[in-house]
Design an enzyme around this catalytic site. Sequence first.
Site, short mmCIF file in Angstrom:
data_model
loop_
_atom_site.label_atom_id
_atom_site.label_comp_id
_atom_site.label_asym_id
_atom_site.label_seq_id
_atom_site.Cartn_x
_atom_site.Cartn_y
_atom_site.Cartn_z
N CYS A 37 -22.53 -48.78 9.48
CA CYS A 37 -22.63 -48.58 10.91
C CYS A 37 -22.74 -47.09 11.14
O CYS A 37 -22.42 -46.30 10.26
CB CYS A 37 -21.40 -49.10 11.63
SG CYS A 37 -21.19 -50.88 11.49
N GLY B 119 -27.67 -48.78 11.48
CA GLY B 119 -27.42 -50.11 12.03
C GLY B 119 -28.43 -50.43 13.11
O GLY B 119 -28.54 -49.68 14.09
N ASN C 159 -16.77 -47.68 11.05
CA ASN C 159 -17.74 -47.76 9.96
C ASN C 159 -16.95 -47.98 8.67
O ASN C 159 -16.08 -47.18 8.34
CB ASN C 159 -18.55 -46.46 9.89
CG ASN C 159 -19.48 -46.36 8.69
OD1 ASN C 159 -19.83 -45.26 8.27
ND2 ASN C 159 -19.89 -47.47 8.13
N GLY C 160 -17.26 -49.07 7.96
CA GLY C 160 -16.54 -49.38 6.72
C GLY C 160 -16.03 -50.81 6.77
O GLY C 160 -16.27 -51.53 7.74
N CYS D 19 -18.56 -42.86 -1.14
CA CYS D 19 -19.59 -43.84 -1.54
C CYS D 19 -20.84 -43.11 -2.04
O CYS D 19 -21.53 -42.44 -1.26
CB CYS D 19 -19.95 -44.72 -0.35
SG CYS D 19 -21.37 -45.78 -0.68
N TYR E 183 -29.27 -43.86 -1.01
CA TYR E 183 -30.13 -44.63 -0.12
C TYR E 183 -29.81 -44.47 1.37
O TYR E 183 -30.70 -44.32 2.19
CB TYR E 183 -30.05 -46.12 -0.50
CG TYR E 183 -30.69 -47.04 0.50
CD1 TYR E 183 -32.07 -47.16 0.57
CD2 TYR E 183 -29.92 -47.76 1.41
CE1 TYR E 183 -32.66 -47.98 1.51
CE2 TYR E 183 -30.51 -48.59 2.35
CZ TYR E 183 -31.88 -48.70 2.40
OH TYR E 183 -32.46 -49.50 3.33
N CYS F 232 -20.27 -54.84 -2.97
CA CYS F 232 -19.49 -53.78 -2.32
C CYS F 232 -18.52 -54.41 -1.33
O CYS F 232 -18.91 -55.26 -0.54
CB CYS F 232 -20.44 -52.84 -1.58
SG CYS F 232 -19.56 -51.57 -0.64
N CYS G 166 -16.98 -43.17 -5.53
CA CYS G 166 -16.91 -44.59 -5.86
C CYS G 166 -18.27 -44.95 -6.50
O CYS G 166 -19.32 -44.61 -5.95
CB CYS G 166 -16.71 -45.42 -4.60
SG CYS G 166 -16.88 -47.20 -4.91
N CYS H 108 -20.25 -50.43 -7.49
CA CYS H 108 -21.36 -51.39 -7.54
C CYS H 108 -22.19 -51.22 -8.81
O CYS H 108 -22.97 -52.10 -9.16
CB CYS H 108 -22.23 -51.31 -6.29
SG CYS H 108 -22.64 -49.66 -5.80
S1 SF4 Z 1 -19.22 -50.21 -4.20
FE1 SF4 Z 1 -21.15 -49.01 -4.20
S2 SF4 Z 1 -21.92 -49.19 -2.10
FE2 SF4 Z 1 -19.74 -49.79 -2.07
S3 SF4 Z 1 -18.60 -47.93 -1.58
FE3 SF4 Z 1 -18.68 -48.07 -3.81
S4 SF4 Z 1 -20.54 -46.89 -4.35
FE4 SF4 Z 1 -20.67 -47.34 -2.18
#
Ligand code: SF4
Length: 458
Positions: free
Chosen positions: A2, A28, A102-103, A236, A242, A382, A433, A436
């Site tokens: 978002c 969004g 957002n999240g 993230c 992307y 995710c 993070c 994914c």
């Molecule tokens: S899992 Fe992937 S898309 Fe989700 S927060 Fe972690 S890096 Fe980002």
Amino acid sequence: MCGIVGVIGHKDASKLAYLGLCALQHRGEESSGIVSYDRKNTHSHKGMGLVGDVFNEETLKLLRGFMAVGHVRYSTTGSSISKNIQPFLVNHRKGHIAIAHNGNLTNTAELRQTLEEKGSIFQSSMDSEIIVHLLAKSTKSDSKARTIEALSQLQGAYSLVLMLDDVLIGVRDPYGFRPLCLGKFDGAYVLASESCALDLIRAEYIREIEPGEIVLIKKNSIESLKPFSQIKHTACIFEYIYFARPDSNIFGQNVYFTRKRLGYQLAIEYPVDCDIVMPIPDSGNYAAMGYSEKSGIPLETGLIRNHYIGRTFIQPSQEIRDFRVRVKLNAIKDVLKGKRVAVVEDSIVRGTTSRSRVRTLREAGAKEVHMLVSCPPLVSPCYYGIDFPTKKELIASKHTIDWIRNFIGLDSLKYLSLEGMLKAMPLAKDEFCTACYTGKYPTAIPKKFSKTQLEGRR
Ligand code: SF4
């Protein structure tokens, strides 16, 4: 995902919020909303659709006040329906609360059950509404203590802009999954998901809100709190790959140069013998530039995006294969005919869209098609606010790279390595993070999770 925005201290607060949302539209496209406050009343206007479709001059005139919060939504918890449009606004015994989130929270089910057992009645199926209930139920008297008490019960990912009576509050969760920055314009403070929203209104970029920071802004004062214990930050990484706009600075660093460095790194790891390099527009554009620069292979545009088409509901006939892809991207035959093409793509999720695009390139006459992906294979879902499909729908979670190459119809397929992706990033590798790509989640994850987990319950 978002986009969120907040403005305080300006007579045209809602107009500034509207412009901020226009800049954040890529985060969004399902719904848009703004809530404003004029010291007497709150005003709200929300609707399904793009910012430009939901608001006009008349609606913005009605959103009076010196303060406004806004939201564009891409649903990750709760369906894309009108009762789930944010900002979420409530009036309660102590005043009013409006929230733009957002999240994704990871303890949604537990919190909602506890609140419902104590008598809370929910209007939506969003995790964000839980935060409103926690704030309204707080027994603390001032906005600072109420916010800390409510937020300390949350787990997961949340960047928030809150309107708590006459205080504008900006928050990032202690992990710092999602971005949020602070700017100033004409004496007013502005909070926004990405710095491109500040640029549009010519606001001065001040800084990123830090992970675990709560910023309380009144008309002329700003106070920063860090009430949570310090933990390892996990921004993230997919925002850089992307999601964010290339003209934005997120997590304090530029997106455009990061994407170019991803392409550079791809060229180091996977040199391909080709005639031209081309991106899948728009998100592959900058990695393709980096690949071309480093490899010396000329950069060409082989696909043109139609910017005027939104979602396509009508398929004219089954015979027109790949219509949905082709209506958005058309090949330039004279560029592709007889060429060995290296195509740069930002990521592959299910693989079906890539397959259609490659078919388009072959039909346009490409002799060889090699795909270079500017991140590693996506193998895990995710839980922090990106609407990836379930594990079994992610093509790389159950198939080898060679199987995917064959499915998409490529001569070769190469993914950037995890180390290479982290090397291209503007922050230290342990600040991200990458769950994914690795399946290693930085938080406990929900035992059961679905976007519609709060719907259809008895
Ligand atoms: S899992 Fe992937 S898309 Fe989700 S927060 Fe972690 S890096 Fe980002």
